[in-house]
Design an enzyme around this catalytic site. Structure first.
Site, PDB file in Angstrom:
ATOM      1  N   GLY A 133       0.797  -1.225   0.000  1.00 24.69           N
ATOM      2  CA  GLY A 133       0.000   0.000   0.000  1.00 24.69           C
ATOM      3  C   GLY A 133       0.824   1.267   0.000  1.00 24.69           C
ATOM      4  O   GLY A 133       1.077   1.848   1.076  1.00 24.69           O
ATOM      5  N   PRO A 137      -4.794   8.329  -3.930  1.00 25.33           N
ATOM      6  CA  PRO A 137      -5.461   9.140  -4.951  1.00 25.33           C
ATOM      7  C   PRO A 137      -4.661  10.371  -5.357  1.00 25.33           C
ATOM      8  O   PRO A 137      -4.713  10.803  -6.505  1.00 25.33           O
ATOM      9  CB  PRO A 137      -6.781   9.530  -4.270  1.00 25.33           C
ATOM     10  CG  PRO A 137      -7.048   8.426  -3.310  1.00 25.33           C
ATOM     11  CD  PRO A 137      -5.700   7.997  -2.813  1.00 25.33           C
ATOM     12  N   GLU A 375       4.832   0.074 -10.924  1.00 24.41           N
ATOM     13  CA  GLU A 375       6.173   0.046 -10.325  1.00 24.41           C
ATOM     14  C   GLU A 375       7.047   1.184 -10.863  1.00 24.41           C
ATOM     15  O   GLU A 375       8.264   1.061 -10.952  1.00 24.41           O
ATOM     16  CB  GLU A 375       6.887  -1.302 -10.534  1.00 24.41           C
ATOM     17  CG  GLU A 375       6.082  -2.527 -10.241  1.00 24.41           C
ATOM     18  CD  GLU A 375       5.513  -2.551  -8.835  1.00 24.41           C
ATOM     19  OE1 GLU A 375       5.830  -1.675  -8.029  1.00 24.41           O
ATOM     20  OE2 GLU A 375       4.728  -3.468  -8.550  1.00 24.41           O
TER      21      GLU A 375
END
Length: 398
Positions: A133, A137, A375
């Site tokens: 995590g 947003p 990533e």
């Protein structure tokens, strides 16, 4: 697999002969079991439980866990070669295991307390699915924009915030959650800490699985934390301010994994294109005999070979403890961009058929697009590479 003997040298991993046998077995499993199951994964938008049980039995969720915690003890090169092998099949199969054996395992091994290792590594090795995590947003690679807060409360912390685009969020058992332990942005990102959060903790809500362009069978979604209390021993390493550094170290492994997956997918695309080019006839002969088709095949082969060479150079350095920030970023950037080009050529070689959903080329094209984003986007990779180059220049590193 957990009893595999070790070889000599730095970070030896599994015995080479045992690993070679495992890899051969896995390659057969991919072609004989996983690829034939792809239609079922697409139809149900999920990996069937029967296959997940087989993957757990094969030890695929514990490849990089130390042997004393129930894993295979693979070194980085063995781990990435395994990811490369499994990624010849559709992306969902890598996605379900990669967070466990890549970023979360790496973070716990490198920064976890002995108690955290004993608690979590056996569970991950046995197949409890993990989530990582970091993204929110309003922030991704920008730690200054991180909004999730962890506030001290008694003998623990209360977490509030939302994590977005989190792989495995709909069904993960544990999340490695990055949160601010300081409202101020501190030097070296010391305002970010990492927490191991069981995702059945009161206050954790999972958003619905996001609809995506491609990569059916894998799932991403939001993790929403509202007054989530975790005890003090949930803080990774027992020390505040190390979360972002841990995340970035883990991302090297994540970028190697994405690069390996993109390279293997490109090989699958090219194999499919070669087969179609030999079967499809025009003007009385297979289109594989046409020189412009051959040019697309040749360009694809050369680029895949280049990516494979980059991969094996980077993982060899990683095995011997060298820092590979730049190598991992360069490999991920090149392999993901290359994969998109090969997917495009695969569609082009199929012609009109490549635009139809009944042919794999159409799915390949959609699946390939995300590799250039997660990533770290291609643009972030460019910044990582350039900054390291400039740092090396300033330090007189040739």
């Amino acid at each position: 697999m957990s009893t595999a003997p070790r070889n000599s040298g730095a970070n030896p991993g599994m015995d080479p002969e045992v690993f070679a046998q495992f890899l051969e077995q896995l390659q057969r499993y991919v072609r004989e079991r996983l690829i034939p199951a792809e239609a079922d994964v697409i139809a149900g938008d999920a990996i069937p439980e029967e296959l997940l049980a087989e993957m757990r039995e094969m030890g695929l969720f514990g490849l990089t866990m130390p042997e004393e915690y129930g894993g295979a003890g693979m070194n980085i090169s063995q781990y990435i070669e395994t990811i490369h092998a499994i990624s010849y099949a559709m992306p969902a199969f890598r996605s379900i295991i990669s967070i466990n054996i890549g970023m979360v395992c790496s973070a716990i091994k490198n920064a976890g307390t002995p108690e955290q290792k004993a608690q979590w590594l056996p569970r991950l090795a046995a197949g409890d699915i993990a989530a990582f995590g970091l993204t929110e947003p309003g922030s991704g690679s920008d730690s200054a924009g991180l909004a999730t807060m962890a506030v001290r409360s008694g003998n623990g912390y209360v977490l509030n915030g939302t994590k977005r685009y989190i792989t495995n969020a709909p069904y993960a058992k544990v999340g490695l959650i990055m949160a601010r332990t300081s409202k101020e942005n501190l030097p070296r990102n010391a305002h970010v800490s990492a927490f191991l959060v069981p995702l059945d903790t009161p206050g954790v809500t999972r958003g619905k699985s996001d609809r995506k362009m491609g990569q059916q069978g894998s799932h991403i979604g939001d993790l929403i934390l509202e007054d989530v209390f975790v005890p003090g021993d949930a803080l990774l390493g027992g020390e505040e301010g190390r979360g972002f550094a841990t995340a970035m170290q883990s991302l090297d492994n994540g970028r190697l994994s994405v690069g390996a997956a993109a390279t293997a997918q490109a090989r699958r695309f090219l194999d499919t294109a070669i087969r179609y080019a030999n079967e499809r006839k025009a003007f009385g002969e297979p289109i594989a005999q046409f020189q412009l088709i051959q040019a697309m095949l040749a360009d694809s082969q050369a680029e895949i070979y280049a990516a494979q060479c980059m991969m094996r150079d980077a993982i060899a350095k990683a095995d011997f403890g060298q820092k590979i920030l730049m190598e991992a970023a360069a490999f991920k950037m090149f392999a993901s961009e290359m994969c998109g080009r090969v997917a495009d050529r695969c569609v082009q070689i199929h012609g009109g058929a490549g635009y139809l959903a009944e042919y794999e080329a159409e799915r390949f094209f959609r699946d390939a697009r995300i590799y250039r984003i997660y990533e770290g986007t291609t643009q972030i990779m460019q910044l990582v590479i350039a900054k390291q180059m400039l740092k090396d220049f300033a330090a007189g590193v040739g």
